[in-house]
Design a protein around this motif. Structure first.
Motif, PDB file in Angstrom:
ATOM      1  N   THR A   1      19.176   7.563 -10.020  1.00 12.94           N
ATOM      2  CA  THR A   1      19.385   5.757 -11.227  1.00 12.94           C
ATOM      3  C   THR A   1      17.654   6.164 -11.587  1.00 12.94           C
ATOM      4  O   THR A   1      17.023   6.783 -10.823  1.00 12.94           O
ATOM      5  CB  THR A   1      19.519   4.652 -10.302  1.00 12.94           C
ATOM      6  N   THR A   2      18.086   4.437 -12.083  1.00 15.57           N
ATOM      7  CA  THR A   2      16.176   4.117 -12.570  1.00 15.57           C
ATOM      8  C   THR A   2      16.243   2.979 -11.035  1.00 15.57           C
ATOM      9  O   THR A   2      16.888   2.993 -11.065  1.00 15.57           O
ATOM     10  CB  THR A   2      15.639   3.931 -13.597  1.00 15.57           C
ATOM     11  N   SER A   3      15.192   2.639 -10.658  1.00 15.52           N
ATOM     12  CA  SER A   3      14.820   1.523 -10.175  1.00 15.52           C
ATOM     13  C   SER A   3      13.749   0.648  -9.931  1.00 15.52           C
ATOM     14  O   SER A   3      12.144   1.483 -10.317  1.00 15.52           O
ATOM     15  CB  SER A   3      15.162   2.033  -9.016  1.00 15.52           C
ATOM     16  N   ARG A   4      13.613  -0.703  -9.254  1.00 18.69           N
ATOM     17  CA  ARG A   4      12.255  -1.500  -9.358  1.00 18.69           C
ATOM     18  C   ARG A   4      11.975  -2.068  -8.200  1.00 18.69           C
ATOM     19  O   ARG A   4      10.974  -2.768  -7.918  1.00 18.69           O
ATOM     20  CB  ARG A   4      12.338  -2.624 -10.473  1.00 18.69           C
TER      21      ARG A   4
ATOM     22  N   ASP B   1       5.259   7.751  -2.828  1.00 17.25           N
ATOM     23  CA  ASP B   1       4.800   8.669  -2.989  1.00 17.25           C
ATOM     24  C   ASP B   1       4.214   9.474  -1.793  1.00 17.25           C
ATOM     25  O   ASP B   1       3.844   9.660  -0.740  1.00 17.25           O
ATOM     26  CB  ASP B   1       3.433   8.590  -3.744  1.00 17.25           C
ATOM     27  N   GLY B   2       5.265  10.638  -2.218  1.00 14.02           N
ATOM     28  CA  GLY B   2       5.118  11.311  -0.827  1.00 14.02           C
ATOM     29  C   GLY B   2       4.172  12.655  -0.455  1.00 14.02           C
ATOM     30  O   GLY B   2       4.403  13.218   0.938  1.00 14.02           O
ATOM     31  N   ASP B   3       3.748  12.846  -1.446  1.00 11.54           N
ATOM     32  CA  ASP B   3       2.179  13.408  -1.325  1.00 11.54           C
ATOM     33  C   ASP B   3       1.382  12.697  -0.637  1.00 11.54           C
ATOM     34  O   ASP B   3       0.308  13.332   0.029  1.00 11.54           O
ATOM     35  CB  ASP B   3       2.052  14.124  -2.764  1.00 11.54           C
ATOM     36  N   LYS B   4       1.476  11.646  -1.338  1.00 16.68           N
ATOM     37  CA  LYS B   4       0.576  10.537  -0.716  1.00 16.68           C
ATOM     38  C   LYS B   4       0.350   9.777   0.771  1.00 16.68           C
ATOM     39  O   LYS B   4      -0.534   9.229   1.178  1.00 16.68           O
ATOM     40  CB  LYS B   4      -0.476   9.606  -2.380  1.00 16.68           C
ATOM     41  N   GLY B   5       1.837  10.097   0.848  1.00 10.93           N
ATOM     42  CA  GLY B   5       1.574   8.858   1.724  1.00 10.93           C
ATOM     43  C   GLY B   5       1.685   7.697   1.652  1.00 10.93           C
ATOM     44  O   GLY B   5       1.167   7.191   2.108  1.00 10.93           O
ATOM     45  N   ILE B   6       2.483   7.362   0.155  1.00 12.99           N
ATOM     46  CA  ILE B   6       2.742   5.868  -0.134  1.00 12.99           C
ATOM     47  C   ILE B   6       3.985   5.224  -0.006  1.00 12.99           C
ATOM     48  O   ILE B   6       5.411   5.767  -0.707  1.00 12.99           O
ATOM     49  CB  ILE B   6       1.783   6.032  -1.278  1.00 12.99           C
ATOM     50  N   LEU B   7       4.379   3.837   0.602  1.00 12.45           N
ATOM     51  CA  LEU B   7       5.399   3.466   0.289  1.00 12.45           C
ATOM     52  C   LEU B   7       4.901   2.112  -0.497  1.00 12.45           C
ATOM     53  O   LEU B   7       4.444   1.484   0.119  1.00 12.45           O
ATOM     54  CB  LEU B   7       5.966   3.572   1.671  1.00 12.45           C
ATOM     55  N   ARG B   8       5.708   1.411  -1.079  1.00 15.86           N
ATOM     56  CA  ARG B   8       5.396  -0.213  -1.552  1.00 15.86           C
ATOM     57  C   ARG B   8       6.918  -0.576  -1.779  1.00 15.86           C
ATOM     58  O   ARG B   8       7.965   0.607  -2.170  1.00 15.86           O
ATOM     59  CB  ARG B   8       4.496   0.300  -2.896  1.00 15.86           C
ATOM     60  N   TYR B   9       6.983  -1.691  -1.622  1.00 13.70           N
ATOM     61  CA  TYR B   9       7.915  -2.902  -2.123  1.00 13.70           C
ATOM     62  C   TYR B   9       7.792  -4.080  -2.818  1.00 13.70           C
ATOM     63  O   TYR B   9       7.220  -4.494  -3.028  1.00 13.70           O
ATOM     64  CB  TYR B   9       8.239  -3.881  -0.869  1.00 13.70           C
ATOM     65  N   ARG B  10       8.543  -3.427  -4.309  1.00 12.95           N
ATOM     66  CA  ARG B  10       8.103  -3.715  -5.576  1.00 12.95           C
ATOM     67  C   ARG B  10       6.722  -4.522  -5.485  1.00 12.95           C
ATOM     68  O   ARG B  10       6.563  -4.708  -6.259  1.00 12.95           O
ATOM     69  CB  ARG B  10       8.704  -5.062  -5.120  1.00 12.95           C
ATOM     70  N   GLY B  11       6.268  -2.908  -5.484  1.00 15.95           N
ATOM     71  CA  GLY B  11       4.390  -2.706  -5.934  1.00 15.95           C
ATOM     72  C   GLY B  11       3.777  -3.239  -4.297  1.00 15.95           C
ATOM     73  O   GLY B  11       2.293  -2.956  -4.554  1.00 15.95           O
ATOM     74  N   TYR B  12       4.555  -3.314  -3.073  1.00 11.73           N
ATOM     75  CA  TYR B  12       3.107  -4.397  -2.447  1.00 11.73           C
ATOM     76  C   TYR B  12       2.962  -2.909  -1.259  1.00 11.73           C
ATOM     77  O   TYR B  12       4.110  -2.566  -0.866  1.00 11.73           O
ATOM     78  CB  TYR B  12       3.835  -5.493  -2.115  1.00 11.73           C
ATOM     79  N   PRO B  13       1.569  -3.296  -0.639  1.00  8.50           N
ATOM     80  CA  PRO B  13       1.982  -2.046  -0.136  1.00  8.50           C
ATOM     81  C   PRO B  13       2.389  -2.086   1.162  1.00  8.50           C
ATOM     82  O   PRO B  13       2.527  -3.241   1.822  1.00  8.50           O
ATOM     83  CB  PRO B  13       0.170  -1.505   0.460  1.00  8.50           C
ATOM     84  N   ILE B  14       2.981  -0.676   1.891  1.00 10.06           N
ATOM     85  CA  ILE B  14       3.573  -1.357   2.962  1.00 10.06           C
ATOM     86  C   ILE B  14       2.792  -2.314   4.382  1.00 10.06           C
ATOM     87  O   ILE B  14       3.650  -2.472   5.431  1.00 10.06           O
ATOM     88  CB  ILE B  14       4.500  -0.016   3.644  1.00 10.06           C
TER      89      ILE B  14
ATOM     90  N   ALA C   1      12.544  -9.722   2.741  1.00 12.17           N
ATOM     91  CA  ALA C   1      13.792  -9.357   2.540  1.00 12.17           C
ATOM     92  C   ALA C   1      14.011 -10.281   1.080  1.00 12.17           C
ATOM     93  O   ALA C   1      14.999  -9.531   0.133  1.00 12.17           O
ATOM     94  CB  ALA C   1      14.806 -10.186   3.755  1.00 12.17           C
ATOM     95  N   TYR C   2      13.393 -11.492   0.854  1.00 15.74           N
ATOM     96  CA  TYR C   2      13.588 -11.937  -0.322  1.00 15.74           C
ATOM     97  C   TYR C   2      13.094 -11.617  -1.509  1.00 15.74           C
ATOM     98  O   TYR C   2      13.524 -11.324  -2.517  1.00 15.74           O
ATOM     99  CB  TYR C   2      12.343 -13.282   0.121  1.00 15.74           C
ATOM    100  N   LEU C   3      11.880 -10.903  -0.750  1.00 13.88           N
ATOM    101  CA  LEU C   3      10.751  -9.508  -2.179  1.00 13.88           C
ATOM    102  C   LEU C   3      11.963  -8.494  -2.833  1.00 13.88           C
ATOM    103  O   LEU C   3      11.922  -8.303  -3.838  1.00 13.88           O
ATOM    104  CB  LEU C   3       9.662  -9.341  -1.033  1.00 13.88           C
ATOM    105  N   LEU C   4      12.892  -8.109  -1.553  1.00 13.56           N
ATOM    106  CA  LEU C   4      13.196  -7.004  -2.019  1.00 13.56           C
ATOM    107  C   LEU C   4      14.607  -7.498  -2.824  1.00 13.56           C
ATOM    108  O   LEU C   4      14.554  -7.530  -3.724  1.00 13.56           O
ATOM    109  CB  LEU C   4      13.815  -6.167  -1.375  1.00 13.56           C
ATOM    110  N   LEU C   5      15.045  -8.788  -2.368  1.00 16.20           N
ATOM    111  CA  LEU C   5      16.392  -9.327  -3.022  1.00 16.20           C
ATOM    112  C   LEU C   5      16.259  -9.649  -4.768  1.00 16.20           C
ATOM    113  O   LEU C   5      16.860  -9.700  -5.258  1.00 16.20           O
ATOM    114  CB  LEU C   5      16.858 -10.208  -2.236  1.00 16.20           C
ATOM    115  N   THR C   6      14.923 -10.542  -4.420  1.00 12.99           N
ATOM    116  CA  THR C   6      14.553 -11.323  -6.288  1.00 12.99           C
ATOM    117  C   THR C   6      13.581 -10.665  -6.410  1.00 12.99           C
ATOM    118  O   THR C   6      13.184 -10.864  -7.870  1.00 12.99           O
ATOM    119  CB  THR C   6      14.067 -12.380  -5.501  1.00 12.99           C
ATOM    120  N   GLY C   7      12.304  -9.808  -6.041  1.00 19.02           N
ATOM    121  CA  GLY C   7      11.386  -8.794  -6.947  1.00 19.02           C
ATOM    122  C   GLY C   7      10.301  -9.726  -6.716  1.00 19.02           C
ATOM    123  O   GLY C   7       8.492  -9.167  -7.170  1.00 19.02           O
ATOM    124  N   GLU C   8      10.173 -11.627  -6.230  1.00 19.34           N
ATOM    125  CA  GLU C   8       8.884 -11.217  -5.701  1.00 19.34           C
ATOM    126  C   GLU C   8       9.204 -12.366  -4.696  1.00 19.34           C
ATOM    127  O   GLU C   8       9.537 -12.365  -3.861  1.00 19.34           O
ATOM    128  CB  GLU C   8       8.491 -12.423  -7.338  1.00 19.34           C
TER     129      GLU C   8
END
Ligand code: SDX
Length: 428
Positions: free
Chosen positions: A56-59, A64-77, A90-97
């Motif tokens: 799938t595509t997803s937003r 980034d597994g090599d750099k150890g990066i995880l972001r939800y809707r662009g925001y670093p974990i 949860a709101y961010l994941l569901l709505t994008g903002e």
């Protein structure tokens, strides 16, 4: 001038084909034109466990597994774990903002006022054996919820979809707490709407005869952060199950119960439970070298280590390791932490693990915190499921609203028998 395309020459026919490249991928369906004859079905790609297949595509989530990066809707974990609440995430994941204050107030009110479950659910959970694994209870009870909300079958109505999503996010802790209380032979505790999401979960788990339960703020915040860290992780096994089962257009309760079942496995969300059992089995720092030897020999698996995507330290594990010491300050040090830290040190220096890029993942330290909170080991995967619920739902809705998606139905490479005819049993 380079072109975004792949030229493939089929040496069986001498034919060449030019396949367009988008987002670093080729469309598998573009392979079907590669044939050796008119009646040839056409080329497919073969990818067991989808190790190199984008379904799938997803937003929603970027890793980034090599750099150890995880972001939800662009925001670093790391920033979300530091500054946000779980319901905000949860709101961010569901709505994008990220929500504004009024929007978050409305969302919190919606979730808080859907925490109760039908009284039949009490009887349903009561029907399980006293020693039923809470994940078995959770998977079944979430599926059973589908029978209480027939309106959940109308997936075309965004308002109804949103209502089910609120119900599920709200009721997961209630069901989890019921499973825990049933195991302990304790009366069920109803939700307290004056408490936060994490605080209310602690209330439903631990309230005894006091009039009002007051959560320990340090534990309440630690639990909220753990839920944030587990909230989504792109196309992992359980999210793929949510998407695949949801693609048949079954209701979200039934699809989410399938996701819970996938998470239950010890190679996935069940690993946090397996880590604590492993550390307990190792028993002492002195016994680590022998265990590591067995792991390298394939006799044991170093649970909480390794990852299909991360070939670097899981960023969530870093946050959890730090959080563990904050909880131990409050609840007393978990003796297993010394074994865990020494095991990590040894493994990170051992060529076997280094060559295979096996680092601690989200499950390596999380169980130590849960155990220090007084939770039983078999409830750990349930906590993972509560955290992952908004992610599963956001991915589910993204699949439903993606015009490119259809019912999931992979192909196969058939290597079985050719046609043969029935032989009467007397002649076999
Ligand atoms: C989660 O996908 C996600 O995003 C998942 C998750 C999420 O948030 O949703 O991050 C949550 O599930 C984390 C992973 C939790 N599971 C565990 O901790 C269980 C232990 N880990 C492994 O079983 C394994 O690392 C997996 C399942 C996580 C990943 O497996 P892969 O990518 O299929 O890798 P593999 O099994 O093919 O292993 C590659 C090599 C093998 O050795 P060789 O055959 O090449 O000699 O590494 C070895 C494996 O034997 N190996 C391990 C190991 N993990 C892999 N050896 C010892 N201990 C381990 N933990």
């Amino acid at each position: 001038m380079s072109k975004d395309s792949l030229t493939i020459k089929d040496n069986r026919t001498g034919e060449s084909y030019e396949l367009p490249i988008t987002h670093g991928t080729i469309r598998a369906m573009d392979l079907r034109q590669i044939k050796t004859s008119e009646d040839d079905f056409g080329m497919m790609s073969y990818d067991p466990a989808y190790k190199n297949t984008a379904s799938t595509t997803s937003r929603i989530t970027f890793i980034d597994g090599d750099k150890g990066i995880l972001r939800y809707r662009g925001y670093p974990i790391e920033e979300l774990a530091e500054h946000a609440t779980f319901l905000e995430v949860a709101y961010l994941l569901l709505t994008g903002e990220l929500p504004t204050t009024p929007a978050l107030d409305v969302f919190e009110h919606q979730i808080t006022h859907h925490t109760m479950v039908h009284e039949n659910i009490r009887e349903f959970v009561d029907a399980f054996r006293y020693d039923a694994h809470p994940m078995g209870t959770l998977c079944s009870t979430v599926a059973a919820l589908s029978t209480f909300y027939p309106d959940a079958k109308d997936l075309s109505n965004p308002e109804l979809r949103r209502l089910q999503m609120h119900r599920i996010i709200a009721k997961m802790p209630t069901i989890a707490a019921y499973a825990y209380r049933h195991r302990r032979g304790l009366p069920y505790v109803y939700p307290d709407n004056d408490l936060s999401y994490a605080g209310n979960f602690l209330n439903m788990l631990f309230k005894m005869m006091e009039q009002t339960y007051t959560p320990n703020p340090i534990i309440e915040r630690a639990l909220d952060v753990l839920l944030i860290l587990h909230a989504d992780h792109e196309q992992n096994c359980s999210t793929s199950a949510m998407r695949a089962v949801g693609s048949s257009h079954v209701d979200p309760y039934s699809a989410l119960s399938a996701a819970c079942a996938a998470l239950y496995g010890p190679l996935h969300g069940g690993a946090n439970e397996a880590v604590v059992r492993m550390l307990t089995e190792i028993g002492s720092v002195a016994a680590i070298p022998e265990f590591v030897k067995r792991a390298k020999g394939g006799e044991e698996r170093l649970m909480g280590f390794g990852h299909r995507v991360y070939k670097n330290y899981d960023p969530r594990a870093k946050v959890i390791k730090k959080l563990a010491y904050e909880v131990f300050e409050e609840m007393g040090k978990n003796p297993l932490i010394d074994i865990a830290v020494e095991l990590e040190r040894i493994a990170l220096e051992d060529p076997y693990f280094v060559e295979r890029k096996l680092y601690p993942n989200v499950d390596f330290y999380s169980g130590l915190i849960y155990e220090s909170m007084g939770l039983p080991v078999d409830l750990f995967p349930v906590l993972f499921a509560i955290g992952r619920t908004p992610g599963w739902l956001a991915q589910w809705e993204e699949m439903l609203t993606d015009p490119e998606q259809k019912i999931a139905r992979p192909r196969q490479v058939y290597l079985g028998e050719g046609e043969r005819h029935y032989i009467p049993i007397s002649e076999r």
